[in-house]
Design a protein around this motif. Structure first.
Motif, PDB file in Angstrom:
ATOM      1  N   GLU A 368       0.822  -1.203   0.000  1.00 50.76           N
ATOM      2  CA  GLU A 368       0.000   0.000   0.000  1.00 50.76           C
ATOM      3  C   GLU A 368       0.859   1.258   0.000  1.00 50.76           C
ATOM      4  OE1 GLU A 368      -2.384  -0.655   3.420  1.00 50.76           O
ATOM      5  OE2 GLU A 368      -3.839  -1.934   2.374  1.00 50.76           O
ATOM      6  N   ASP A 369       1.993   1.240   0.702  1.00 51.67           N
ATOM      7  CA  ASP A 369       2.896   2.392   0.698  1.00 51.67           C
ATOM      8  C   ASP A 369       3.501   2.604  -0.691  1.00 51.67           C
ATOM      9  OD1 ASP A 369       4.531   4.460   2.249  1.00 51.67           O
ATOM     10  OD2 ASP A 369       6.134   3.222   1.380  1.00 51.67           O
ATOM     11  N   LEU A 370       3.849   1.503  -1.358  1.00 55.11           N
ATOM     12  CA  LEU A 370       4.345   1.591  -2.732  1.00 55.11           C
ATOM     13  C   LEU A 370       3.312   2.275  -3.617  1.00 55.11           C
ATOM     14  CD1 LEU A 370       6.413   0.571  -4.997  1.00 55.11           C
ATOM     15  CD2 LEU A 370       4.830  -1.367  -5.224  1.00 55.11           C
ATOM     16  N   TYR A 371       2.048   1.903  -3.484  1.00 51.27           N
ATOM     17  CA  TYR A 371       0.983   2.488  -4.290  1.00 51.27           C
ATOM     18  C   TYR A 371       0.785   3.962  -3.938  1.00 51.27           C
ATOM     19  CZ  TYR A 371      -0.798  -1.746  -6.581  1.00 51.27           C
ATOM     20  OH  TYR A 371      -0.946  -2.843  -7.383  1.00 51.27           O
ATOM     21  N   TRP A 372       0.796   4.274  -2.645  1.00 51.65           N
ATOM     22  CA  TRP A 372       0.573   5.650  -2.204  1.00 51.65           C
ATOM     23  C   TRP A 372       1.628   6.585  -2.791  1.00 51.65           C
ATOM     24  CZ3 TRP A 372       3.497   9.010   0.905  1.00 51.65           C
ATOM     25  CH2 TRP A 372       2.834  10.167   1.323  1.00 51.65           C
ATOM     26  N   ARG A 373       2.869   6.118  -2.839  1.00 49.11           N
ATOM     27  CA  ARG A 373       3.963   6.928  -3.373  1.00 49.11           C
ATOM     28  C   ARG A 373       3.940   7.018  -4.904  1.00 49.11           C
ATOM     29  NH1 ARG A 373       7.931   7.916   0.503  1.00 49.11           N
ATOM     30  NH2 ARG A 373       7.639   6.765   2.449  1.00 49.11           N
ATOM     31  N   SER A 374       3.197   6.127  -5.524  1.00 49.54           N
ATOM     32  CA  SER A 374       3.275   6.022  -6.988  1.00 49.54           C
ATOM     33  C   SER A 374       2.790   7.268  -7.699  1.00 49.54           C
ATOM     34  CB  SER A 374       2.477   4.802  -7.465  1.00 49.54           C
ATOM     35  OG  SER A 374       1.073   5.030  -7.322  1.00 49.54           O
ATOM     36  N   ILE A 375       1.793   7.983  -7.149  1.00 51.35           N
ATOM     37  CA  ILE A 375       1.251   9.129  -7.878  1.00 51.35           C
ATOM     38  C   ILE A 375       2.240  10.290  -7.915  1.00 51.35           C
ATOM     39  CG2 ILE A 375      -1.132   8.482  -7.394  1.00 51.35           C
ATOM     40  CD1 ILE A 375      -1.208  10.811  -5.357  1.00 51.35           C
ATOM     41  N   ASP A 376       3.284  10.248  -7.085  1.00 54.76           N
ATOM     42  CA  ASP A 376       4.314  11.288  -7.104  1.00 54.76           C
ATOM     43  C   ASP A 376       5.545  10.859  -7.886  1.00 54.76           C
ATOM     44  OD1 ASP A 376       2.764  12.911  -5.349  1.00 54.76           O
ATOM     45  OD2 ASP A 376       3.476  11.748  -3.636  1.00 54.76           O
ATOM     46  N   ARG A 377       5.490   9.693  -8.510  1.00 53.06           N
ATOM     47  CA  ARG A 377       6.654   9.151  -9.212  1.00 53.06           C
ATOM     48  C   ARG A 377       6.367   9.007 -10.711  1.00 53.06           C
ATOM     49  NH1 ARG A 377       7.694   4.238  -4.883  1.00 53.06           N
ATOM     50  NH2 ARG A 377       9.343   5.263  -3.645  1.00 53.06           N
ATOM     51  N   PRO A 378       7.384   9.160 -11.544  1.00 57.96           N
ATOM     52  CA  PRO A 378       7.233   8.754 -12.947  1.00 57.96           C
ATOM     53  C   PRO A 378       7.011   7.251 -13.043  1.00 57.96           C
ATOM     54  CG  PRO A 378       9.229  10.089 -12.612  1.00 57.96           C
ATOM     55  CD  PRO A 378       8.716   9.718 -11.246  1.00 57.96           C
ATOM     56  N   LYS A 379       6.451   6.813 -14.157  1.00 59.47           N
ATOM     57  CA  LYS A 379       6.141   5.391 -14.317  1.00 59.47           C
ATOM     58  C   LYS A 379       7.385   4.523 -14.137  1.00 59.47           C
ATOM     59  CE  LYS A 379       3.200   3.951 -17.414  1.00 59.47           C
ATOM     60  NZ  LYS A 379       2.550   3.568 -18.706  1.00 59.47           N
ATOM     61  N   THR A 380       8.497   4.929 -14.752  1.00 57.55           N
ATOM     62  CA  THR A 380       9.724   4.122 -14.647  1.00 57.55           C
ATOM     63  C   THR A 380      10.171   4.005 -13.198  1.00 57.55           C
ATOM     64  OG1 THR A 380      10.444   4.728 -16.876  1.00 57.55           O
ATOM     65  CG2 THR A 380      12.137   3.954 -15.348  1.00 57.55           C
ATOM     66  N   ALA A 381      10.092   5.102 -12.462  1.00 59.47           N
ATOM     67  CA  ALA A 381      10.507   5.063 -11.055  1.00 59.47           C
ATOM     68  C   ALA A 381       9.587   4.163 -10.235  1.00 59.47           C
ATOM     69  CB  ALA A 381      10.529   6.475 -10.482  1.00 59.47           C
ATOM     70  N   HIS A 382       8.303   4.181 -10.559  1.00 60.61           N
ATOM     71  CA  HIS A 382       7.359   3.303  -9.848  1.00 60.61           C
ATOM     72  C   HIS A 382       7.675   1.844 -10.148  1.00 60.61           C
ATOM     73  CE1 HIS A 382       3.737   1.564  -8.218  1.00 60.61           C
ATOM     74  NE2 HIS A 382       3.282   1.220  -9.417  1.00 60.61           N
ATOM     75  N   TRP A 383       7.930   1.540 -11.406  1.00 57.60           N
ATOM     76  CA  TRP A 383       8.271   0.163 -11.766  1.00 57.60           C
ATOM     77  C   TRP A 383       9.536  -0.294 -11.044  1.00 57.60           C
ATOM     78  CZ3 TRP A 383       7.441  -0.593 -17.786  1.00 57.60           C
ATOM     79  CH2 TRP A 383       6.082  -0.379 -18.077  1.00 57.60           C
ATOM     80  N   LEU A 384      10.533   0.570 -10.991  1.00 57.07           N
ATOM     81  CA  LEU A 384      11.780   0.203 -10.316  1.00 57.07           C
ATOM     82  C   LEU A 384      11.553   0.010  -8.814  1.00 57.07           C
ATOM     83  CD1 LEU A 384      14.254   2.628 -12.119  1.00 57.07           C
ATOM     84  CD2 LEU A 384      14.222   0.129 -12.311  1.00 57.07           C
TER      85      LEU A 384
END
Length: 459
Positions: A368-384
């Protein structure tokens, strides 16, 4: 009783739970579908003109069966009438790629969820984890809607599209591992707004019971009495799976999600799908913990179902090519082992039952923390970041470019191009089975294969 024959020649005796299952109308319809399927191509058409006369005869038999059964299914009158028209139009137009949009839109089984309500489903469709071709399938099913599920759905767990169902009988596409009935698999000219999605809880429960029973014996795992009752009781297991599926299914659209949810068709690294499916299961586990504290009678069973199905069945079912459910099971097992609540010692599996809930909840919070942070990250950074979460628990393949990048080789991944390059760099088996799972998979192979085509009546 009637019989269906799964792959490999094994026969399952299926109890005729409703008189229609043994009726001439259903048996004739089912035989017509079986004959028609032999003439169909992968896209559902009947390509050979020399087969069209036979196809027309099969469709006429099929339509006669639908019309004979229709008086027993008055709640589906509009759908069955549209279905007959769709079959007639398909035959009259020369058996091209079928279009069953009209009858699909008319079929709305989730509008009136009544426990035991029966439906006849006949569509050209593929079956997920079953037949990949859009051939005609016929299924007799009944809805599972006990009072406690209606109360949950009417309260904090609203899910208007959710349809838990049970097999009564089926054609060959469901004589497989498929345990879902989704409208998007039907051949149609355009995509409507879907109003339902069916999950065969009896198949889920039956294969869970068979696999977990064998896995507990192989690993010498001592089950608590309430877990042993769950594995032994088909009705209890079905209710646990209906409750689990209700919460899991709604979770796909709830929570702090990435802007582009995983359900929208896109090509992503498969470990992202692993985390999404696991997130929904861990949410169901979390809610079951809360409901158990409130005294809900099936909440503890849901926790056992999530835990056992994930670590025993999911992890070793299917091939190793982008097996996202398998990866999720591996991840949960390794997480619990590394948190010190699951042990493999002296060739015996033990679980500290009084401590196991908190680490499961902790993994849920990490996702859930990974998901919460995802909207502030570029797609590549989220995938990494998602890869780092998985790789912090599971060991990647030694040839992994993603792992080399994680370890500091920034040139290992094509970060200066489109995301497709990153997806292409993921190995088919990016996170291979551990030695434990390799050994368990060999011992469980026959039992896993035996669950193909299983139903609650045949468990």
């Amino acid at each position: 009783m009637c019989s269906v024959a799964p792959r490999g020649g094994r026969r399952l005796d299926v109890v005729a739970a409703h008189p229609l299952v043994a009726s001439d109308a259903w048996l004739g319809l089912k035989a017509a579908v079986t004959d028609l399927r032999e003439l169909q191509a992968a896209d559902g058409s009947v390509p050979e003109a020399t087969d069209h006369a036979d196809a027309a005869r099969h469709v006429a038999r099929l339509v006669a069966g639908i019309q004979a059964m229709a008086p027993e299914l008055p709640h589906d009158a509009d759908y069955l009438e549209a279905l007959v028209k769709d079959f007639g139009r398909w035959a009259e137009s020369g058996f091209g790629v079928p279009d069953f949009y009209d009858s699909l839109v008319a079929f709305a089984p989730a509008q009136h969820r009544v426990d035991g309500q029966m439906h006849l489903v006949v569509f050209p469709m593929y079956t997920q984890n079953g037949n990949p071709n859009r051939q005609v399938e016929a299924v007799l099913l009944e809805v599972i809607w006990p009072d406690f599920v209606a109360e949950l759905e009417g309260g904090d767990y609203s899910n208007k599209l959710f349809l838990p169902i049970r097999f009564l009988d089926f054609t060959a596409g469901y004589d497989t591992n498929s345990a879902v009935l989704f409208p998007e698999t039907v051949a149609m000219r355009e995509v409507p707004a879907f109003t339902w999605g069916g999950i065969f809880a009896d198949r889920e429960a039956a294969r869970f019971r068979r696999v977990v029973s064998e896995a507990a014996a192989v690993t010498r795992l001592s089950l608590p009495p309430d877990a042993a009752r769950l594995v032994a009781d088909q009705e209890l297991a079905e209710r646990a799976f209906v409750m689990w599926d209700l919460i899991h299914d709604r979770t796909h659209m709830h929570g702090d999600l990435p802007f582009d949810p995983f359900m929208i068709k896109q090509r992503m690294p498969y470990f992202l799908y692993s985390l999404e499916e696991l997130r929904c299961d861990l949410t169901a586990f979390r809610e079951a913990v809360a409901l158990e504290a409130e005294g809900h009678p099936y909440a503890r069973s849901v926790q056992y179902a999530v835990l056992f199905d994930r670590i025993f069945r999911f992890a070793i079912t299917g091939d190793r090519t982008r097996n996202y459910d398998g990866l999720g099971g591996q991840l949960l097992f390794a997480w619990l082992h590394q948190k010190g609540v699951l042990h493999w010692t002296d060739n015996r599996l033990t679980i500290e039952w009084e401590r196991v809930a908190e680490p499961v909840l902790e993994l849920g919070r990490a996702v859930e923390d990974l998901y919460w942070r995802s909207i502030d990250r570029p797609k590549t950074a989220h995938w990494l970041a998602a890869y780092h979460l998985v790789a912090s628990v599971l060991t990647p393949h030694p040839l992994s470019a993603w792992a080399r990048h994680r370890d500091g080789d920034l040139a290992a991944l094509p970060l200066d191009g489109p995301p497709k390059g990153l997806t292409d760099a993921v190995l088919p088996d990016e996170f291979p089975l551990s030695m434990f799972y390799e050994a368990l998979s060999k011992k469980m192979k026959d039992v896993i294969e035996s669950t193909s085509g299983i139903t609650g009546a045949s468990a």
